[in-house]
Design a protein around this motif. Structure first.
Motif, short mmCIF file in Angstrom:
data_model
loop_
_atom_site.label_atom_id
_atom_site.label_comp_id
_atom_site.label_asym_id
_atom_site.label_seq_id
_atom_site.Cartn_x
_atom_site.Cartn_y
_atom_site.Cartn_z
N SER A 52 36.35 69.35 31.32
CA SER A 52 37.21 69.90 30.16
C SER A 52 36.54 69.89 28.82
N SER A 53 37.31 70.35 27.69
CA SER A 53 36.49 70.55 26.34
C SER A 53 35.95 68.89 26.01
N SER A 54 36.70 67.93 26.49
CA SER A 54 36.17 66.53 26.25
C SER A 54 35.53 65.94 27.23
N ASP A 55 34.80 66.94 28.09
CA ASP A 55 34.13 66.55 29.24
C ASP A 55 34.67 65.42 30.41
N GLY A 56 36.08 65.51 30.65
CA GLY A 56 36.53 65.00 31.90
C GLY A 56 36.44 65.96 33.00
N VAL A 57 36.18 65.52 34.15
CA VAL A 57 35.90 66.28 35.27
C VAL A 57 37.09 66.03 36.38
N THR A 58 37.43 67.24 36.72
CA THR A 58 38.58 67.49 37.78
C THR A 58 38.07 68.04 39.12
N TYR A 59 38.13 67.57 40.02
CA TYR A 59 37.61 67.99 41.13
C TYR A 59 38.90 68.66 41.84
N TYR A 60 38.86 70.10 42.15
CA TYR A 60 39.85 70.81 42.80
C TYR A 60 39.74 70.80 44.44
N ASP A 62 38.45 68.52 47.48
CA ASP A 62 37.98 67.20 48.09
C ASP A 62 36.87 67.24 48.77
N SER A 63 36.25 68.18 49.39
CA SER A 63 35.25 68.53 50.48
C SER A 63 33.87 68.39 49.57
N VAL A 64 33.98 68.77 48.16
CA VAL A 64 32.73 68.55 47.33
C VAL A 64 32.59 67.36 46.51
N LYS A 65 33.76 66.66 46.64
CA LYS A 65 33.38 65.18 45.88
C LYS A 65 32.25 64.31 46.67
N GLY A 66 31.35 63.96 45.89
CA GLY A 66 30.15 63.12 46.02
C GLY A 66 28.93 64.25 46.32
N ARG A 67 29.12 65.38 46.36
CA ARG A 67 28.06 66.32 46.62
C ARG A 67 27.83 67.33 45.20
N PHE A 68 29.07 67.75 44.76
CA PHE A 68 28.84 68.43 43.61
C PHE A 68 29.06 67.93 42.18
N THR A 69 28.24 68.28 41.26
CA THR A 69 28.85 67.60 40.04
C THR A 69 28.54 68.86 38.88
N ILE A 70 29.36 68.44 37.81
CA ILE A 70 29.53 69.49 36.78
C ILE A 70 28.66 68.97 35.57
N SER A 71 28.18 69.74 34.69
CA SER A 71 27.72 69.18 33.26
C SER A 71 27.51 70.34 32.42
N ARG A 72 27.58 69.89 31.00
CA ARG A 72 27.61 70.91 29.82
C ARG A 72 26.03 70.71 29.33
N ASP A 73 25.50 71.86 28.87
CA ASP A 73 24.40 71.83 27.92
C ASP A 73 24.59 72.49 26.70
N ASN A 74 25.44 71.76 25.56
CA ASN A 74 25.83 72.74 24.51
C ASN A 74 24.90 73.26 23.92
N ALA A 75 23.52 72.77 23.78
CA ALA A 75 22.62 73.24 22.84
C ALA A 75 22.22 74.78 23.61
N LYS A 76 22.57 75.05 24.89
CA LYS A 76 22.25 76.39 25.37
C LYS A 76 23.46 77.12 25.83
N ASN A 77 24.67 76.49 25.25
CA ASN A 77 26.09 77.13 25.52
C ASN A 77 26.23 77.59 27.09
N THR A 78 25.98 76.42 27.72
CA THR A 78 25.70 76.71 29.34
C THR A 78 26.37 75.49 29.95
#
Length: 123
Positions: A52-60, A62-78
């Motif tokens: 989310s825009s406030s960096d909350g994470v939602t897993y759509y 279940d099969s990727v929980k514990g394996r995939f993570t998401i993050s922002r690099d705002n300095a690189k707009n990525t």
């Protein structure tokens, strides 16, 4: 114009890792929820993970929980999707997309999409 570009896909052995990137131009990513979706051959597109825009994470998925993570690099707009312990069933074209401020389970709330990047996991 508003544009998202995914990169980082490729071939990897089962158990390996990839980091996908979603780079934005024409707008600032940190104002939006960013979702990752995937579509395997013969399958429907499915949501994977969202930040989310406030960096909350939602897993759509279940099969990727514990394996995939998401993050922002705002300095690189990525936004990055770190994919660990990959399985053959993770093989798909992966897309990133802009949502609203919060992560929604409804794909129609995601308005801008990248072109996708292919992830292939061999056994």
């Amino acid at each position: 114009q508003v544009q998202l570009v995914e990169s980082g896909g490729g071939l990897v052995q089962a158990g390996g890792s990839l980091r996908l990137s979603c780079a934005a131009s024409g707008f600032t990513l940190d104002y939006y929820a960013i979702g990752w979706f995937r579509q395997a051959p013969g399958k429907e597109r499915e949501g994977v993970l969202c930040i989310s825009s406030s960096d909350g994470v939602t897993y759509y998925a279940d099969s990727v929980k514990g394996r995939f993570t998401i993050s922002r690099d705002n300095a690189k707009n990525t936004v990055h999707l770190q994919m660990n312990s990959l399985k053959p069933e993770d093989t798909a074209v992966y897309y990133c997309a802009t949502g609203r401020t919060r992560c929604s389970s409804y794909v129609y709330t995601f308005a801008s999409w990248g072109q996708g990047t292919q992830v292939t996991v061999s056994s």
